[in-house]
Design a protein around this motif. Structure first.
Motif, PDB file in Angstrom:
ATOM      1  N   THR A   1      -2.173  -3.643   6.825  1.00 43.30           N
ATOM      2  CA  THR A   1      -1.270  -2.863   5.970  1.00 43.30           C
ATOM      3  C   THR A   1       0.157  -2.937   6.483  1.00 43.30           C
ATOM      4  OG1 THR A   1      -3.069  -1.344   5.386  1.00 43.30           O
ATOM      5  CG2 THR A   1      -0.818  -0.578   5.014  1.00 43.30           C
TER       6      THR A   1
ATOM      7  N   ASN B   1       3.358  -4.648   4.678  1.00 46.19           N
ATOM      8  CA  ASN B   1       4.585  -3.881   4.492  1.00 46.19           C
ATOM      9  C   ASN B   1       5.809  -4.690   4.915  1.00 46.19           C
ATOM     10  OD1 ASN B   1       6.774  -1.952   5.618  1.00 46.19           O
ATOM     11  ND2 ASN B   1       5.523  -0.604   4.367  1.00 46.19           N
TER      12      ASN B   1
ATOM     13  N   ALA C   1      -1.027  -3.563  -4.062  1.00 45.65           N
ATOM     14  CA  ALA C   1      -0.106  -2.433  -4.134  1.00 45.65           C
ATOM     15  C   ALA C   1      -0.171  -1.613  -2.855  1.00 45.65           C
ATOM     16  CB  ALA C   1      -0.444  -1.559  -5.335  1.00 45.65           C
ATOM     17  N   GLU C   2       0.964  -1.055  -2.480  1.00 47.78           N
ATOM     18  CA  GLU C   2       1.014  -0.202  -1.290  1.00 47.78           C
ATOM     19  C   GLU C   2       0.295   1.117  -1.568  1.00 47.78           C
ATOM     20  OE1 GLU C   2       5.562  -0.865  -0.248  1.00 47.78           O
ATOM     21  OE2 GLU C   2       4.912  -1.394  -2.272  1.00 47.78           O
ATOM     22  N   GLN C   3       0.014   1.845  -0.514  1.00 48.73           N
ATOM     23  CA  GLN C   3      -0.628   3.149  -0.628  1.00 48.73           C
ATOM     24  C   GLN C   3       0.214   4.177   0.110  1.00 48.73           C
ATOM     25  OE1 GLN C   3      -3.459   3.867  -2.426  1.00 48.73           O
ATOM     26  NE2 GLN C   3      -3.376   1.730  -3.111  1.00 48.73           N
ATOM     27  N   ASN C   4       0.781   5.116  -0.622  1.00 53.08           N
ATOM     28  CA  ASN C   4       1.528   6.206   0.002  1.00 53.08           C
ATOM     29  C   ASN C   4       1.550   7.405  -0.947  1.00 53.08           C
ATOM     30  OD1 ASN C   4       3.625   5.751  -1.925  1.00 53.08           O
ATOM     31  ND2 ASN C   4       4.536   4.187  -0.589  1.00 53.08           N
ATOM     32  N   ASN C   5       2.222   8.464  -0.541  1.00 57.66           N
ATOM     33  CA  ASN C   5       2.219   9.686  -1.333  1.00 57.66           C
ATOM     34  C   ASN C   5       2.860   9.499  -2.703  1.00 57.66           C
ATOM     35  OD1 ASN C   5       0.980  11.064   0.758  1.00 57.66           O
ATOM     36  ND2 ASN C   5       2.899  11.786   1.654  1.00 57.66           N
TER      37      ASN C   5
ATOM     38  N   LEU D   1       3.003   6.734  -4.553  1.00 59.12           N
ATOM     39  CA  LEU D   1       2.118   5.979  -5.436  1.00 59.12           C
ATOM     40  C   LEU D   1       0.890   6.790  -5.832  1.00 59.12           C
ATOM     41  CD1 LEU D   1       2.559   2.595  -3.616  1.00 59.12           C
ATOM     42  CD2 LEU D   1       3.428   3.191  -5.867  1.00 59.12           C
ATOM     43  N   SER D   2       0.499   7.723  -4.987  1.00 59.56           N
ATOM     44  CA  SER D   2      -0.620   8.607  -5.338  1.00 59.56           C
ATOM     45  C   SER D   2      -0.259   9.484  -6.533  1.00 59.56           C
ATOM     46  CB  SER D   2      -0.995   9.484  -4.144  1.00 59.56           C
ATOM     47  OG  SER D   2      -1.478   8.699  -3.075  1.00 59.56           O
TER      48      SER D   2
ATOM     49  N   GLU E   1      -0.603   7.293  -9.583  1.00 61.61           N
ATOM     50  CA  GLU E   1      -2.016   7.019  -9.821  1.00 61.61           C
ATOM     51  C   GLU E   1      -2.715   8.219 -10.454  1.00 61.61           C
ATOM     52  OE1 GLU E   1      -5.922   5.508  -7.256  1.00 61.61           O
ATOM     53  OE2 GLU E   1      -3.910   5.373  -6.402  1.00 61.61           O
TER      54      GLU E   1
ATOM     55  N   GLU F   1      -1.506   3.321 -12.284  1.00 60.13           N
ATOM     56  CA  GLU F   1      -1.868   2.696 -11.015  1.00 60.13           C
ATOM     57  C   GLU F   1      -1.240   1.314 -10.917  1.00 60.13           C
ATOM     58  OE1 GLU F   1      -5.864   1.593  -8.377  1.00 60.13           O
ATOM     59  OE2 GLU F   1      -6.039   2.480 -10.385  1.00 60.13           O
TER      60      GLU F   1
ATOM     61  N   SER G   1       4.208  -1.622  -7.292  1.00 60.52           N
ATOM     62  CA  SER G   1       4.308  -0.453  -6.411  1.00 60.52           C
ATOM     63  C   SER G   1       5.747  -0.274  -5.916  1.00 60.52           C
ATOM     64  CB  SER G   1       3.342  -0.574  -5.226  1.00 60.52           C
ATOM     65  OG  SER G   1       3.648  -1.676  -4.397  1.00 60.52           O
TER      66      SER G   1
END
Length: 425
Positions: free
Chosen positions: A332, A336, A371-375, A377-378, A381, A386, A393
């Protein structure tokens, strides 16, 4: 109603264009509202307005009330003396000046326009448009996300172009600075960049064969070696740094610049610096390598580094952990770096060298990465948007931080689409 909304309504013709008359009774036809002026002077330039039988081309000024013309002192400003039309939401002056035509627009604006704008601005959720998102067409969404990615890169590349000038056109040095900032991620990006700029790359290259000296230079300059230690390794780093500090006339950074709060120990700046040291020791000529690589897998392998063995059992100096685990750069973190540093710097390099195909490949990198995962993007989603890849993202991050958070709905294609969609049925 406010002037920003009134300008928005005028710009996109969100009013009933029929039966428009000046306060003197002359019919008005808006052939073209003009170009929005973001500098000093009237609100719109190059407008084309038919008043009576005459087609006028020139500037248009907008106010909520007619009286604001004098309140703003426009009668004394020559820049406003040649407007072709004064547009107001409400005419609150019994006998307006006759120097230019006056159009009262308020009664021609549908109630739903103001209501939809009010709902967006007064929404108490993270996404003001959350309740309307499902109504947005895919073409509006995709075209806006593409523009947002370009906007995000424009800002970043503009800053990097200034850094490139500062480095006298040294791409290797620019990449070193940008990469360091990325290693700090968002929280510690600024101190990490400051650290890199305080240590010339050629100095680190001289000590590339000595891991202890590389770490001593980085941790020493970061300000982490200005205390007493109990363990042998930080003591050795401290001793080495004192020698190098005197040799190169170095001045360490204030250690309080580094942030540790609310982050996982594996992301502590001390661990990131140790990983950065490992990367520097592995290669100080990364830029030429990332320009030559063609696949995400090849690029990822360039950043396949692990912090020194001391950090297997530590995340801070003199604080040993109960369990041991190598501090390896995770996939990850590597992705990044490719998203935020490698892809945009490849694009900038190709842009400045006229390599159109390489620009396309740089953009394609983001489409190939997940796609990245962070607050942020949450949040998207949770409302059914999404991201399918890193390009999307990145766009959604730009949208949330630069538009949604400050409720710049009138500057957003989604907000425009919602307001222009007509009354709810």
């Amino acid at each position: 109603m406010n002037e920003i909304l009134l300008q928005f309504i005028w710009q996109y013709s969100l009013y009933n264009p029929q039966q428009l008359f000046t306060t003197n009774g002359e019919p008005v036809t808006v052939v073209h509202p003009g170009r929005r002026n973001t500098d000093a002077g009237p609100d719109f330039c190059e407008a084309r307005i038919r008043i009576g039988q005459t087609l006028w081309v020139g500037n248009v000024e907008l106010h909520i009330n007619t009286s604001h013309w004098h309140r703003h002192g426009h009668q004394h400003d020559a820049a406003y003396h040649n407007i072709i039309l004064h547009v107001v939401y409400r005419n609150d002056v019994a006998r307006p000046d006759d120097h230019f035509p006056l159009l009262e627009l308020g009664t021609h604006i549908p109630h739903y326009v103001i209501n939809k704008y009010t709902n967006l601005i007064q929404a108490d959720q993270q996404l003001p448009c959350a309740k309307e998102l499902h109504k947005i067409s895919s073409i509006t969404r995709e075209s806006w996300l593409s523009r947002l990615l370009a906007e995000r890169w424009e800002h970043k590349l503009s800053d990097w172009e200034q850094l490139l000038k500062r480095s006298a056109g040294d791409w290797q040095l620019l990449f070193y600075w940008a990469l360091a900032g990325n290693f700090g991620f968002r929280v510690n990006a600024a101190p990490f960049t400051q650290l890199a700029q305080s240590l010339p790359l050629h100095m680190l290259a001289k000590h590339r064969g000595n891991a202890l000296q590389i770490e001593a230079l980085l941790f020493g300059q970061a300000g982490f070696l200005e205390q007493d230690f109990e363990e042998a390794y930080p003591q050795a780093l401290q001793k080495e740094y004192r020698y190098l500090k005197q040799k190169y006339s170095l001045q360490p950074m204030p250690v309080h610049l580094w942030k540790f709060m609310r982050m996982r120990p594996a992301n502590f700046p001390t661990v990131r610096i140790a990983q950065f040291a490992a990367l520097i020791q592995q290669s100080v000529h990364l830029f030429s390598q990332i320009i030559e690589t063609t696949t995400v897998a090849e690029m990822s392998s360039l950043f396949d580094v692990t912090a020194g063995s001391y950090w297997d059992t530590h995340c801070r100096f003199d604080e040993q952990q109960k369990s041991a685990s190598p501090k390896h750069m995770g996939i990850t973190s590597v992705q990044n770096i490719i998203i935020n540093t490698v892809a945009p710097i490849r694009f900038l390099y190709a842009l400045q060298h006229g390599q159109t195909h390489q620009q396309e490949l740089a953009l394609q990198l983001l489409e190939e990465l997940p796609a990245e995962q962070n607050n942020v993007l949450s949040v998207w989603e949770a409302h059914g948007w999404e991201a399918v890849n890193a390009a999307q993202s990145q766009s959604q991050i730009q949208l949330f931080r630069n538009y949604c958070s400050s409720k710049r709905c009138l500057e957003c294609s989604i907000g425009l689409s919602i307001i222009r969609s007509g009354p709810d049925k």
